[in-house]
Design a protein around this motif. Structure first.
Motif, PDB file in Angstrom:
ATOM      1  N   PRO A 197       0.811  -1.217   0.000  1.00 49.77           N
ATOM      2  CA  PRO A 197       0.000   0.000   0.000  1.00 49.77           C
ATOM      3  C   PRO A 197       0.840   1.261   0.000  1.00 49.77           C
ATOM      4  N   VAL A 198       2.048   1.165   0.538  1.00 46.76           N
ATOM      5  CA  VAL A 198       2.961   2.314   0.552  1.00 46.76           C
ATOM      6  C   VAL A 198       4.271   1.888  -0.111  1.00 46.76           C
ATOM      7  N   LEU A 199       4.687   2.647  -1.136  1.00 48.42           N
ATOM      8  CA  LEU A 199       5.943   2.374  -1.833  1.00 48.42           C
ATOM      9  C   LEU A 199       7.017   3.313  -1.297  1.00 48.42           C
ATOM     10  N   PHE A 220       2.145  11.851 -10.511  1.00 52.42           N
ATOM     11  CA  PHE A 220       1.928  10.796  -9.520  1.00 52.42           C
ATOM     12  C   PHE A 220       1.949   9.427 -10.197  1.00 52.42           C
ATOM     13  N   GLY A 221       1.251   9.314 -11.343  1.00 53.59           N
ATOM     14  CA  GLY A 221       1.198   8.041 -12.047  1.00 53.59           C
ATOM     15  C   GLY A 221       2.558   7.566 -12.516  1.00 53.59           C
ATOM     16  N   VAL A 222       3.367   8.487 -13.043  1.00 54.69           N
ATOM     17  CA  VAL A 222       4.715   8.139 -13.501  1.00 54.69           C
ATOM     18  C   VAL A 222       5.575   7.695 -12.323  1.00 54.69           C
ATOM     19  N   LEU A 223       5.514   8.438 -11.224  1.00 56.77           N
ATOM     20  CA  LEU A 223       6.322   8.084 -10.058  1.00 56.77           C
ATOM     21  C   LEU A 223       5.898   6.727  -9.488  1.00 56.77           C
ATOM     22  N   GLU A 224       4.610   6.483  -9.430  1.00 59.10           N
ATOM     23  CA  GLU A 224       4.123   5.203  -8.911  1.00 59.10           C
ATOM     24  C   GLU A 224       4.614   4.045  -9.774  1.00 59.10           C
ATOM     25  N   LEU A 225       4.570   4.216 -11.087  1.00 56.43           N
ATOM     26  CA  LEU A 225       5.017   3.154 -11.999  1.00 56.43           C
ATOM     27  C   LEU A 225       6.511   2.910 -11.871  1.00 56.43           C
ATOM     28  N   LEU A 226       7.292   3.978 -11.731  1.00 57.20           N
ATOM     29  CA  LEU A 226       8.739   3.819 -11.583  1.00 57.20           C
ATOM     30  C   LEU A 226       9.096   3.150 -10.257  1.00 57.20           C
ATOM     31  N   LEU A 227       8.422   3.529  -9.193  1.00 58.37           N
ATOM     32  CA  LEU A 227       8.679   2.894  -7.894  1.00 58.37           C
ATOM     33  C   LEU A 227       8.282   1.422  -7.921  1.00 58.37           C
TER      34      LEU A 227
END
Length: 217
Positions: free
Chosen positions: A125-127, A155-162
């Motif tokens: 739930p938390v990256l 936000f979407g780009v950062l979430e995908l990279l993480l």
């Protein structure tokens, strides 16, 4: 996540699409069966919201052809019919879930989210990466305890990279996963978003550009 809405009533389709975009989803729309099938086979959708009673090609046939083609997208079938027989028929054709009209919008969002989690491995739930924290449920990002105000695409780009955990993510994959079909594949949208994201994340830099391959954290 990326979603395809196949619904012949244009007002309903655009209303649903607008609501899903507000829920941070990339959404494409098709207004008939053949158009929906073409888009579903062309793009990599997490979830397809498929009306059953469609012009040009019935939703049942669209679903059956997607299954025969090996499409990995999850299908949420919408219908005005609410009998047990309809439910059994829809699921038997390959649909993953079934929702009758009229429906509560929060229920639609929750079901789409549940289906999308079947497509991709479950993420924490938390990256976290070093002093960077992304809370997907609360849509919050912070670095070294400092809250960051990110635009939806950032936000979407950062979430995908993480979520990639060090894997290089190509610009094409970012465009496919975070944007929708209205995005020009020759645009600088990814490059501009990465640049803005880097500025907001501050120093030391954590997003690396890998020449001719893409980006990674």
């Amino acid at each position: 996540m990326r979603v395809l809405v196949v619904e012949d009533d244009e007002v309903t389709a655009q209303t649903v699409a607008t609501g899903l975009r507000r829920a941070r989803m990339a959404v494409d729309v098709a207004l008939d069966g053949p158009g929906g099938l073409e888009r579903a086979l062309l793009n990599d959708y997490d979830v397809i919201v498929l009306d059953r009673d469609l012009p040009g090609m019935h939703g049942d046939e669209v679903c059956a052809q997607l299954l025969a083609a090996g499409c990995r997208s999850r299908v949420l079938m919408l219908t005005a019919a609410a009998t047990l027989e309809d439910l059994v028929d829809g699921l038997g054709l390959g649909a993953d879930d079934y929702l009758t009209k009229p429906f509560d919008f929060p229920a639609l969002v929750a079901r789409i989210g549940a289906l999308a989690r079947r497509v991709h491995p479950a993420l924490p739930p938390v990256l976290r990466h070093g002093d960077l924290t992304l809370d997907a449920a609360r849509r919050r990002v912070s670095r070294a305890g400092r809250p960051l105000d990110l635009a939806p695409k950032e936000f979407g780009v950062l979430e995908l990279l993480l979520a990639a955990e060090g894997r290089v993510v190509s610009a094409e994959e970012l465009l496919e996963r975070v944007w929708d079909e209205s995005a020009d594949p020759f645009t600088n949208a990814v490059k501009i978003t990465i640049s803005r994201l880097r500025a907001k994340l501050g120093d030391p830099p954590i997003i690396e550009t890998v020449a001719r391959q893409g980006y990674r954290i």
